[in-house]
Design a protein around this motif. Structure first.
Motif, mmCIF file in Angstrom:
data_model
loop_
_atom_site.group_PDB
_atom_site.id
_atom_site.type_symbol
_atom_site.label_atom_id
_atom_site.label_comp_id
_atom_site.label_asym_id
_atom_site.label_seq_id
_atom_site.Cartn_x
_atom_site.Cartn_y
_atom_site.Cartn_z
ATOM 1 N N PRO A 11 0.898 -1.189 -0.077
ATOM 2 C CA PRO A 11 -0.001 0.042 0.126
ATOM 3 C C PRO A 11 0.754 1.362 0.143
ATOM 4 O O PRO A 11 0.581 2.389 -0.665
ATOM 5 C CB PRO A 11 -0.992 -0.139 1.247
ATOM 6 N N ILE A 12 1.793 1.319 0.491
ATOM 7 C CA ILE A 12 2.763 2.500 0.641
ATOM 8 C C ILE A 12 3.405 2.706 -0.502
ATOM 9 O O ILE A 12 3.313 3.777 -1.137
ATOM 10 C CB ILE A 12 4.117 2.242 1.740
ATOM 11 N N LYS A 13 3.861 1.602 -1.336
ATOM 12 C CA LYS A 13 4.519 1.961 -2.756
ATOM 13 C C LYS A 13 3.283 2.259 -3.807
ATOM 14 O O LYS A 13 3.483 2.994 -4.641
ATOM 15 C CB LYS A 13 4.801 0.465 -3.426
ATOM 16 N N ARG A 66 0.875 6.785 -6.768
ATOM 17 C CA ARG A 66 -0.228 7.758 -7.133
ATOM 18 C C ARG A 66 0.006 9.079 -6.914
ATOM 19 O O ARG A 66 -0.303 9.869 -7.715
ATOM 20 C CB ARG A 66 -1.307 7.094 -5.874
ATOM 21 N N LYS A 67 0.790 9.231 -5.827
ATOM 22 C CA LYS A 67 1.153 10.598 -5.599
ATOM 23 C C LYS A 67 2.308 11.182 -6.827
ATOM 24 O O LYS A 67 2.086 12.374 -7.248
ATOM 25 C CB LYS A 67 2.148 10.887 -4.340
ATOM 26 N N ARG A 68 3.023 10.398 -7.246
ATOM 27 C CA ARG A 68 4.004 10.699 -8.299
ATOM 28 C C ARG A 68 3.057 11.236 -9.656
ATOM 29 O O ARG A 68 3.346 11.958 -10.344
ATOM 30 C CB ARG A 68 4.908 9.856 -8.712
ATOM 31 N N ARG A 69 1.944 10.136 -9.943
ATOM 32 C CA ARG A 69 1.154 10.362 -11.101
ATOM 33 C C ARG A 69 0.260 11.744 -10.949
ATOM 34 O O ARG A 69 0.317 12.540 -11.796
ATOM 35 C CB ARG A 69 0.205 9.204 -11.270
ATOM 36 N N ILE A 70 0.002 11.958 -9.895
ATOM 37 C CA ILE A 70 -0.814 13.367 -9.673
ATOM 38 C C ILE A 70 0.065 14.457 -9.831
ATOM 39 O O ILE A 70 -0.093 15.384 -10.492
ATOM 40 C CB ILE A 70 -1.170 13.188 -8.266
ATOM 41 N N LYS A 71 1.455 14.206 -9.256
ATOM 42 C CA LYS A 71 2.201 15.465 -9.442
ATOM 43 C C LYS A 71 2.673 15.690 -10.786
ATOM 44 O O LYS A 71 2.780 16.761 -11.580
ATOM 45 C CB LYS A 71 3.548 15.187 -8.381
ATOM 46 N N GLN A 72 3.059 14.621 -11.618
ATOM 47 C CA GLN A 72 3.111 14.422 -12.929
ATOM 48 C C GLN A 72 2.119 15.324 -13.828
ATOM 49 O O GLN A 72 2.206 16.127 -14.780
ATOM 50 C CB GLN A 72 3.443 13.019 -13.704
#
Length: 110
Positions: A7-9, A14-20
């Motif tokens: 879940p952490i990964k 998810r956060k990386r995709r949102i930032k991109q």
């Protein structure tokens, strides 16, 4: 079958995709605004942006007109205006620029 990620990964991805996606939207908005400046105000612009991964994005409002050289810039009748981040002061987000509303107390209500 793909291995199940922790879940952490999954959250990190998810956060990386949102930032991109946010970066992509901001980049497209900036380029669209440069295009609007040309259409609305006849302002020619040449923009080069380097992304964190090294990819370059360019926008030329007039693809047939070459970017002015340093010599051409200094020879113009009007002096050139050069700006850099310190010219704009400390960063403020839109949320910080809007003052908070004062608390309102309505008599008879808790």
């Amino acid at each position: 079958m793909a291995p199940v990620e922790s879940p952490i990964k999954q959250e990190q991805l998810r956060k990386r995709r949102i930032k991109q996606e946010q970066l992509r939207k901001r980049r497209n908005n900036l380029l669209r605004r440069h295009n609007d400046f040309w259409r609305l105000y006849s302002i020619k612009s040449w923009v080069v942006m380097e992304m964190p991964n090294g990819r370059l994005y360019t926008y030329y409002s007039h693809p047939d007109v070459a970017v002015p050289t340093k010599q051409e810039i200094t020879q113009r009748r009007q002096p050139a205006v050069h700006k850099s981040p310190p010219d704009y002061g400390p960063y403020e987000s839109a949320n910080e620029a809007i003052p908070k509303l004062p608390a309102i107390t309505v008599l008879g209500r808790n």
